[in-house]
Scaffold this active site. Structure first.
Site, PDB file in Angstrom:
ATOM      1  N   HIS A  53       0.824  -1.214   0.000  1.00 21.54           N
ATOM      2  CA  HIS A  53       0.000   0.000   0.000  1.00 21.54           C
ATOM      3  C   HIS A  53       0.863   1.271   0.000  1.00 21.54           C
ATOM      4  CE1 HIS A  53      -3.479  -2.541   1.364  1.00 21.54           C
ATOM      5  NE2 HIS A  53      -2.512  -3.202   1.969  1.00 21.54           N
ATOM      6  N   SER A  79      13.275  20.569 -18.869  1.00 21.64           N
ATOM      7  CA  SER A  79      12.044  21.302 -19.109  1.00 21.64           C
ATOM      8  C   SER A  79      12.347  22.508 -19.991  1.00 21.64           C
ATOM      9  CB  SER A  79      11.475  21.774 -17.770  1.00 21.64           C
ATOM     10  OG  SER A  79      10.631  22.886 -17.943  1.00 21.64           O
ATOM     11  N   LYS A 119      14.891  21.359 -13.776  1.00 24.52           N
ATOM     12  CA  LYS A 119      14.259  20.041 -13.887  1.00 24.52           C
ATOM     13  C   LYS A 119      15.134  18.979 -14.557  1.00 24.52           C
ATOM     14  CE  LYS A 119      10.788  18.904 -12.792  1.00 24.52           C
ATOM     15  NZ  LYS A 119       9.519  18.914 -13.488  1.00 24.52           N
ATOM     16  N   GLU A 159       8.572   6.953 -17.388  1.00 22.74           N
ATOM     17  CA  GLU A 159       7.209   7.472 -17.574  1.00 22.74           C
ATOM     18  C   GLU A 159       6.637   7.063 -18.921  1.00 22.74           C
ATOM     19  OE1 GLU A 159       6.434  11.729 -15.888  1.00 22.74           O
ATOM     20  OE2 GLU A 159       8.489  11.663 -16.641  1.00 22.74           O
TER      21      GLU A 159
END
Lengths: 472, 472, 472, 472
Positions: free
Chosen positions: A170, A291, A297, A304
């Site tokens: 969890h 970015s 970034k 992803e």
């Protein structure tokens, strides 16, 4: 999207068709544009030609054509293959499909002799053959790439045997585990993926030629010879099924979906672990991007994107399942839709496997952050309960007692190993000094030398075994 | 949908929980309602108890409890099982899940001794065990039901060896085939379905207990003994994978999807064939239904509903694939969603298999309508082209010539065998009287004795072989 | 799964059928079991009876039956409804569907007069009516529940206007934002969800009765009157479409899928935020559950389960899309499969909405952890680049310079605001003391008062507006 | 699949990146290959440039750059657009995406001035803008193409007002209907499809620029001006939602799925109707294809392929739903997967619409075969029951009686209108000569002048109305 009705003379329009005789007018331009599969089935050229060469040899052996004729045809096909390999072949946009394009090129080289090749064959069994050859090769590459990833994972696990981190359920810290144990969980997933592709192969590697359109050929074909030439294990047993079966493609799409699902889980962990909050892993600059607006970034784009592409493969699976639903026997044009889904799946999954393997090769871990994480969150609570069971408390009561100890510790803003024996004794008199051995994460791990558990010896043993498994 | 906040005293609320110690307040009523799986996982009661009994025996053998204790527990569990079998057990709606319900009943019978059973075990590995036992049994039933359907099909094929009908591609009449050949195409589909379930079993039949929550148990459990007791082939090799793996359920859902796809194709044909326009089959009144408004209607509801339920099973597959996407290790509550999809799949597919088998047992064919259908539509055109190939014409030219003959015949409103030899000779001088043998549907079929083709001898041979296959 | 052939006398078997006349034998038990929808379409009883009452009134007005007859029927239907409401009605398991069950009960009460009610009506248009009434009500509840969640979110946003946290892209810290701004992003999603349900209603709220089986009724029915009685906006314009259209159900399933997707995103954030590593939120004990083995665990089961149930709703959507694919007009039995998917979607989504709303009502934030998180990770880098743009540097050069400053700071193990002016000046001479204003997170937020941005004034304004929106 | 680690000097590798400053090493070749979207997002070039021009104008108006600078940039962008339109632009394969490619080309033309354009903007809001512009245009084309198909259908319905055929339920003949009524059922489906695209537009046509990366820009941008320039109705209200919302793409995919489902139903009917058994329609040679082996074949490939492509669009829908599931805010790289699914959907659905419209323009009907089909199958049975209701029999009893008449007629091998009055009277004494009026198919149709029914007057009226509807 405008569409012209091109009612120009039929002869030209039928030039590239293999079925013109019975038609009074040429096909409409929109039909050609919509129907034609040449834009994507040209991918199958090497399979198509390999199939035709084997078929041609058999026709000669069966004296349906002469050895001399066969030689001419095979030489010409080999030439065409060479041109295609070298990118020199100019695909006629007017060709309906790869089969027509190859046949036309063949006739261009050997004249009307080339028209004999299709004797006893239909595009229906030919396309089944080509796709089977294609899937067979793809399975080979998939299995090799999965092994590469397993190798990278095993290497990573071997190189980091000293690292511990929280195991989560969890997404809550649960119990300390070896990082290597965690990585070997991925290895188990991949092992099943390999098995599925391997099993898929059984239903791929069956030779359909001879089924002709649907009822079988009237010619005396030696199907077993074609199968042998092309390395097939069996020949299909029912011609109507042979030309209308796409199970083997569906299985491939499912095996790919399961594999992508696994990679999406690994990716999710990489993304979470590379957040500033977790900070367990460092991805090298070379495998990240930035970015356009935020100068600081460094984003984990690769995992992803792998995670995102999972949807794409699920989509291909559901697409073909939908297409096949409710089709009467035998071949229906709907089934042409199998190819693009398949091709994109092969390309996508291969690339994802390559990318993930690179990640596992380049990733590095922040052992310090992991160790800190293990210290907070009462991860030894289960062991404490097990300790009490050793003292004769039933497991449920032990669980209840430790729950209360945790509550107390939270109030005190302490971890379990920061409670003194006196405090512990207020919950159960039987606590002794040796209880602290049960609260040390490293010992928690050692205590789990059960087969399949996170105990260091077991993990090392499993590592050896896992290495052997990928050599088979 | 109103939801009351029931902040009544915690003790009561925690009564049915196996994890209350660390909680300061009872769970909210909505949590119980939303989280609880008892409404559906009670399906697993027999598996859960069987698992517990085997586990208990092992605990005794390993001296984690005494033989006497084990005996008491096993007797009580056996009693509980009996009550559940007979429908006498009253499930407490407040139970969280079947595991909690059984444990509570056990404690009710043997007192705190019952609290020892969970030693070294977690719901995470317990639920994996239960579901594996459930799927294993379901696979057994599936395979048996598929065999039943194969038997019915083979019987139908044997009983109608004299019938011929058009084979179709694109739902256009293509070539004459034996009805038995058509039915055996279904048999091939089912054969692959059986294989897939069989292969699924390999990944189902692996014993997870001992994995505990995620890291393995600290107790000295004999995992191999539990596996042997319960008939498992192997034990899981990585505890983190063991509690977070649902591949075996996904595979089952995929194998079911492929099977439903096949049944949807058979159903589509039954629906089309029972239309007044085709009229190939008669469904008995007892397997049809009528209309509330149109007194003459007799509808093929059964195959329609089977076809419709295909969507349902695809839906379950995509549901679980979606659920599993992107989950970090190890267990996450999301995974509870595997069960209802699985249970409904088992129930639905079993019922569909039963229904389709009944249909194949009861269906009768209108041989006359089929034979008539074979006569119209130039189904012998391919054979006519093959005839010309025999005369030395290349296949492409033969195809072109026959295309033109068909056009001519259409203009004359004749079928091919109604053209006289003179007419035929205008298209190719080499036509002789023997050409008419190539235009007779029965002979078209006989000419296809190629392996896998519709030739009567081959079909009979395949029938025998197919019978043998289902005996294995 | 065994199935008995029940060839007992037809009369009994046809008792519960509304179409027996043309059948020579009773339906097989398996047909009844497989075909019957009573197990789930009894859900529609109140809609079915409401529809019948309106229909009956119209029949009387049109003098197809007398006012007196209508009164008797309506009274009886009202009685039946009452019995069903109170759970006193015993559903005959042998009923085929809810329509048959109600009709039978009606005949039981008023004798053969009850047989008049179906005049001019078919189950095909009746079931369309019932489902439309059902979906209409469900949409009403959905919209209300979505508003409840919006209210909870707005309340939460209002109550925490002082909290800031990192905004993330790629789960990497990006720029500081107001927590309220983040929560209002959820509100935007829900706003679109409401719109979609609202638009769905347009195609739901159209009255199909009068379409009869498929071609329209021969009776002089006043369709507009029935529509008015039942609150429909329009009547269907084509009887064949009316009985074969399930678009309105598909739209509902899609709107639900999009809504679940949104809730899965919120859930993902709750799960991540309640990890020990993030620690941004505290879920109350009453909304969490524990572990059967690990005494310390407190798991965010609710958001996990919501996230997991997303798959279930996607599955229902794909199930009905699949079922409807390729069905010829008009009604086919396949379409019966719309109901269970719909009912389960309604139940599941309502419960998920309720649960999520409870979470938003009970959740509390750890402002301290959030604030700390904002401090690390160079979140002001974009503002620093913007500062340089203000000095006349082009944005790309500014971006490049700040990138290098970040690298330097990382090497120095400092955050941007810990660099002194001298250090900063080495990257760009134009830096002045005012640069530090651009590095303060609170000021970064204030600088974004652009419409839609995270500036505090804008957020407060948007909060007010959002409140107004849910009152409409 | 081999992947080279290209650790050559960073400068080169970063040349085409808009974010290099903070990175110590160049990106790996595999990252570029895997991440880059230029291969497909170049589709967006005209939208991207249009957006940049509007944005640039606004920057000038707001004095963030000078009017002169803006003019130079806009001129250069216009030039680039021209080059791309004419296919003269050579896309640098090393570009990451279309935004980078355009920016690089701009800098190539105007020097470092070009670096100012991105001020206050991020790729996150830029890509949202571009996709919104793309979908808006696609919706425009979709609606136009749907109207074209409606026009073709209405033309077909008007041109064949005299034709009747059986209406079917369960593919069994049910009641006679006008062909025009059947065709108008398709029109209703398309009407809803148009509505859905129209509604989709509401959520598409909202301007996101100004949201920047996620938190809003720090510059004083005039968002309303950009919206007005580009024809948007609104501006987005929450920057975090704006960059992470893909609802508008999902809606487009759903509206497309529903449309494809409708086309799959029309296609199924065309396929069935063009079978030799039904023989209701003739497809022109120019819209069919043949077989490579069977010279007589003329296959309805177009509708089959449309039907088959339904799966593809469903697949794209489920793909993006899966991708979006469980993503935390705000932008994640996964979301890049929206584009290929969208682009292929647009291309596929546009082509399918065009193809189906052509079919409806060219199709011809065999009125004779249809009329014959109406004569057999007791299609007037419902009317006969209605006749008896007129005599005072309750509908259920009438249904039962007619059921028995049908059985009798079947035994006698007669149709209903072939039974003499005496025979009919044995079932109900009240039968009179006028009963035969109720058995004539043409009169059955005329009797259904109820609104929405198949009565000829109503159908003509609906035709007129339908024409008006597509003019709006």
């Amino acid at each position: 999207m405008a569409t012209k009705k091109s009612k120009s003379n039929k002869e030209n329009l039928m030039d590239n068709k293999v079925w013109g005789g019975r038609f009074r007018e040429g096909t409409d331009e929109i039909v050609d544009r919509f129907n034609a599969s040449i834009a994507f089935d040209r991918n199958l050229y090497s399979q198509d030609i390999a199939g035709s060469i084997a078929y041609c040899r058999m026709l000669a052996k069966q004296e349906i054509m002469s050895q001399e004729e066969a030689k001419q045809i095979i030489d010409a096909l080999t030439e065409i293959k060479g041109e295609m390999d070298r990118g020199e072949f100019s695909f006629d946009e007017a060709s309906e499909d790869i089969h027509g394009a190859v046949e036309k090129a063949l006739v261009g080289k050997v004249g009307s002799l080339g028209e004999k090749l299709h004797t006893g064959r239909s595009r229906n069994d030919q396309v089944s053959l080509d796709v089977r050859l294609y899937v067979r090769e793809a399975i080979g590459r998939m299995i090799a790439l999965i092994k590469d990833m397993q190798r990278a994972l095993i290497g990573l696990a071997e190189g980091n045997l000293d690292l511990i981190l929280p195991g989560y359920t969890h997404l809550q810290r649960a119990q300390p585990v070896l990082l290597s144990h965690h990585l070997l969980a991925y290895n188990e997933m991949l092992k099943r993926d390999r098995q599925r592709f391997q099993e898929n192969l059984k239903r791929v590697n069956i030779m359909p030629l001879g089924s002709a359109a649907l009822a079988g050929s009237t010619f005396d074909l030696d199907r077993a010879m074609v199968a042998k030439e092309l390395g097939f294990d069996e020949i299909t047993k029912n011609s109507m099924d042979a030309v209308s079966d796409r199970d083997f493609v569906l299985e491939f799409l499912f095996a790919s979906s399961a594999l992508m699902m696994h990679m999406s889980r690994m990716s999710e962990e990489m993304v979470i672990w590379s957040s500033q909050e977790f900070g367990f892993i460092n991805l090298p600059d070379a495998l990240c991007t930035g970015s356009s607006i935020m100068p600081q970034k460094k984003n984990p784009d690769l995992p992803e994107l792998v995670r995102g592409k999972t949807g794409r493969i699920y989509g291909h699976l559901i697409a073909l399942l939908t297409t096949m639903k409710g089709l009467p026997l035998t071949y229906n044009k709907d089934m042409q839709e199998d190819k693009e889904a398949l091709f994109d799946t092969v390309d996508t999954v291969e690339l994802c496997l390559t990318v993930m393997t690179r990640l596992f090769e380049e990733i590095s871990f922040d052992g310090e952050r992991m160790r800190e994480a293990v210290k907070k969150g009462y991860l030894a609570a289960t062991d404490l309960a097990d300790y009490l069971v050793g003292k004769g408390v039933t497991f449920r009561q032990a669980h209840e007692k430790v729950g209360k100890i945790v509550l107390y510790a939270m109030d005190e803003k302490k971890e379990l190993d920061q409670l003194n024996l006196e405090e512990l004794k207020t919950f159960d008199e039987q606590m002794e000094k040796d209880v602290y051995e049960w609260l040390d994460p490293a010992l928690c791990i050692k205590r789990r030398e059960i087969h399949g558990g996170t105990g260091p010896k077991g993990v090392k043993k499993r590592l050896k075994e896992a290495k052997r498994e990928i050599e088979t």
